[in-house]
Write a protein that holds these residues in place. Structure first.
Motif, PDB file in Angstrom:
ATOM      1  N   GLN A  80       0.826  -1.201   0.000  1.00  0.00           N
ATOM      2  CA  GLN A  80       0.000   0.000   0.000  1.00  0.00           C
ATOM      3  C   GLN A  80       0.863   1.255   0.000  1.00  0.00           C
ATOM      4  O   GLN A  80       0.588   2.217  -0.744  1.00  0.00           O
ATOM      5  CB  GLN A  80      -0.933   0.015   1.207  1.00  0.00           C
ATOM      6  N   GLN A  84       0.745   4.049  -2.943  1.00  0.00           N
ATOM      7  CA  GLN A  84       0.247   5.403  -2.664  1.00  0.00           C
ATOM      8  C   GLN A  84       1.224   6.471  -3.135  1.00  0.00           C
ATOM      9  O   GLN A  84       0.802   7.536  -3.609  1.00  0.00           O
ATOM     10  CB  GLN A  84      -0.064   5.553  -1.171  1.00  0.00           C
ATOM     11  N   GLU A  87       0.490   6.705  -6.724  1.00  0.00           N
ATOM     12  CA  GLU A  87      -0.816   7.324  -6.965  1.00  0.00           C
ATOM     13  C   GLU A  87      -0.739   8.841  -6.840  1.00  0.00           C
ATOM     14  O   GLU A  87      -1.509   9.570  -7.483  1.00  0.00           O
ATOM     15  CB  GLU A  87      -1.848   6.778  -5.977  1.00  0.00           C
ATOM     16  N   ASP A  88       0.166   9.335  -6.034  1.00  0.00           N
ATOM     17  CA  ASP A  88       0.315  10.782  -5.847  1.00  0.00           C
ATOM     18  C   ASP A  88       1.245  11.415  -6.876  1.00  0.00           C
ATOM     19  O   ASP A  88       1.382  12.640  -6.906  1.00  0.00           O
ATOM     20  CB  ASP A  88       0.861  11.079  -4.442  1.00  0.00           C
ATOM     21  N   GLY A  95      -4.327   7.346  -9.692  1.00  0.00           N
ATOM     22  CA  GLY A  95      -4.532   8.487  -8.811  1.00  0.00           C
ATOM     23  C   GLY A  95      -4.357   9.795  -9.564  1.00  0.00           C
ATOM     24  O   GLY A  95      -4.868   9.989 -10.663  1.00  0.00           O
ATOM     25  N   ARG A 130      -8.846   9.899  -2.781  1.00  0.00           N
ATOM     26  CA  ARG A 130      -7.475  10.237  -3.167  1.00  0.00           C
ATOM     27  C   ARG A 130      -6.623   9.004  -3.442  1.00  0.00           C
ATOM     28  O   ARG A 130      -5.852   8.978  -4.401  1.00  0.00           O
ATOM     29  CB  ARG A 130      -6.816  11.085  -2.072  1.00  0.00           C
ATOM     30  N   HIS A 131      -6.732   7.993  -2.577  1.00  0.00           N
ATOM     31  CA  HIS A 131      -5.903   6.805  -2.733  1.00  0.00           C
ATOM     32  C   HIS A 131      -6.787   5.573  -2.958  1.00  0.00           C
ATOM     33  O   HIS A 131      -7.236   4.937  -2.000  1.00  0.00           O
ATOM     34  CB  HIS A 131      -5.019   6.583  -1.504  1.00  0.00           C
ATOM     35  N   SER A 240      -3.072  -0.483  -9.011  1.00  0.00           N
ATOM     36  CA  SER A 240      -3.928   0.698  -9.098  1.00  0.00           C
ATOM     37  C   SER A 240      -3.784   1.315 -10.478  1.00  0.00           C
ATOM     38  O   SER A 240      -2.686   1.356 -11.047  1.00  0.00           O
ATOM     39  CB  SER A 240      -3.528   1.712  -8.017  1.00  0.00           C
TER      40      SER A 240
END
Length: 358
Positions: A80, A84, A87-88, A95, A130-131, A240
């Motif tokens: 995770q 993340q 994703e950012d 994301g 957001r995530h 993701s």
């Protein structure tokens, strides 16, 4: 001699090669591998600045996951954390930085799976969380379900305290221009610019200011994923994505389909995250079949390659990352590149982009 792109198999093992890793008397205490998407990624298509930017971004994600595993943390936490970070990062199609649907929206999918007990969670069509990877994990751990979609998935994520953002948060100019180009070439209408997006021609702000342009043919790839082995011997996988540029509103690919784009099983000794043409990876049940092959004593590299070849036979290109209980990651692809990286407790990190690297 460089292998054909048709069946490129890269064992980017942290000790220098699959054979070296399997020859060790004991598995690493922990091991992590990540990817940032596969596609037509050739040396000639990336400037030195682009190359450096992607490698740095992959290293940041790898560092985030490695820090958790290095402290004795769980594989799922590391997966995770690494995802993340990606994703950012607007460099990746997940994301912030996700591609747009034909209707001009960002619709986000994600999935996670624990190898220890086969629990899994997935979300599809998120627009305000957001995530997405955190939402997928929440579905796994805090609901009786495996998959939630659309507004219901966002509402659930909000109900368990996950950060919600305005849909414009996911907007990036380069992805919007990619949509405009794709729709124009297809003779389809271009939707209005999303509400909340900066005006056309406005200077980019923040991280986007120095964002290098992507390869021209990156429109279908950029999914992110991670697979990990922790010090307790447990495996986990997560993936993701924003999907494909100009996809039909509501389209869902392989990423949140457990067994297609994401799978993990301690019993089979395998965790997989995939990236590529999702419709074909679903039909080939790529991730589950790789683990089934490994569980039946097929070598991990052969298992990964067989599934990539099967998806290609159906018409789909892409790649996979595979983690085993031996701690030796395997990367297989049918494309000319895949953004990828690996690290372990007993060896240095390595980052790669092209199908064959020194």
């Amino acid at each position: 001699m460089m292998r054909s792109v048709r069946s490129a198999l890269i064992a980017l093992c942290i000790s220098g090669g699959a054979g070296a890793a399997h020859a060790q008397d004991a598995a690493p205490r922990w091991s992590l591998a990540i990817h940032g998407g596969a596609g037509v990624i050739e040396r000639a298509s990336l400037t030195p600045e682009q190359d450096a930017a992607y490698r740095a971004a992959l290293q940041r994600a790898l560092d985030a996951g490695s820090a958790i595993l290095g402290q004795g943390g769980q594989a799922m936490d590391a997966v995770q954390a690494a995802i993340q970070v990606m994703e950012d990062d607007p460099l990746f199609n997940a994301g912030r930085g996700a591609v747009f649907t034909a209707a001009g929206r960002n619709e986000l999918d994600a999935a996670v799976m624990n190898g220890s007990d086969l629990t899994a969670g997935a979300v599809a069509g998120l627009t305000t969380t957001r995530h997405p990877i955190a939402a997928a994990r929440a579905v796994m751990e805090r609901s009786p379900h495996v998959m939630l979609i659309g507004a219901g998935a966002d509402a659930f994520a909000a109900s368990v305290g996950l950060e919600q953002v305005d849909p414009s948060y996911f907007f990036t100019e380069r992805r919007w221009q990619g949509l405009v180009k794709a729709l124009t070439e297809a003779g389809q209408p271009v939707p209005p610019r999303p509400i909340g997006a900066p005006p056309s021609g406005a200077p980019n702000l923040g991280a986007q200011a120095a964002l290098p342009a992507p390869p021209l043919n990156e429109k279908k790839f950029g999914t992110v994923g991670a697979v990990a082995l922790d010090a307790q011997g447990h495996l986990a996988a997560g993936t993701s994505t924003g999907g494909t540029t100009a996809k039909r509103l509501g389209r869902v690919g392989d990423v949140p389909v457990i067994g297609a784009g994401t799978y993990a099983s301690n019993a089979d000794g395998c965790a997989v995250s995939a990236t590529g043409d999702g419709e074909y990876f679903i039909r080939a049940t790529v991730a589950r079949d790789i683990c089934a092959r490994i569980g039946s004593a097929t070598a991990p590299d052969a298992a990964a390659q067989a599934e990539i070849d099967e998806a290609r036979t159906l018409g789909g290109l892409g790649g996979v990352i595979v983690m085993t209980t031996a701690g030796a990651p395997v990367f297989a692809m049918s494309t000319s590149g895949m953004y990828r990286a690996a690290a372990a407790s007993d060896t240095s990190a390595r980052v790669a982009i092209y199908a064959v690297e020194d």
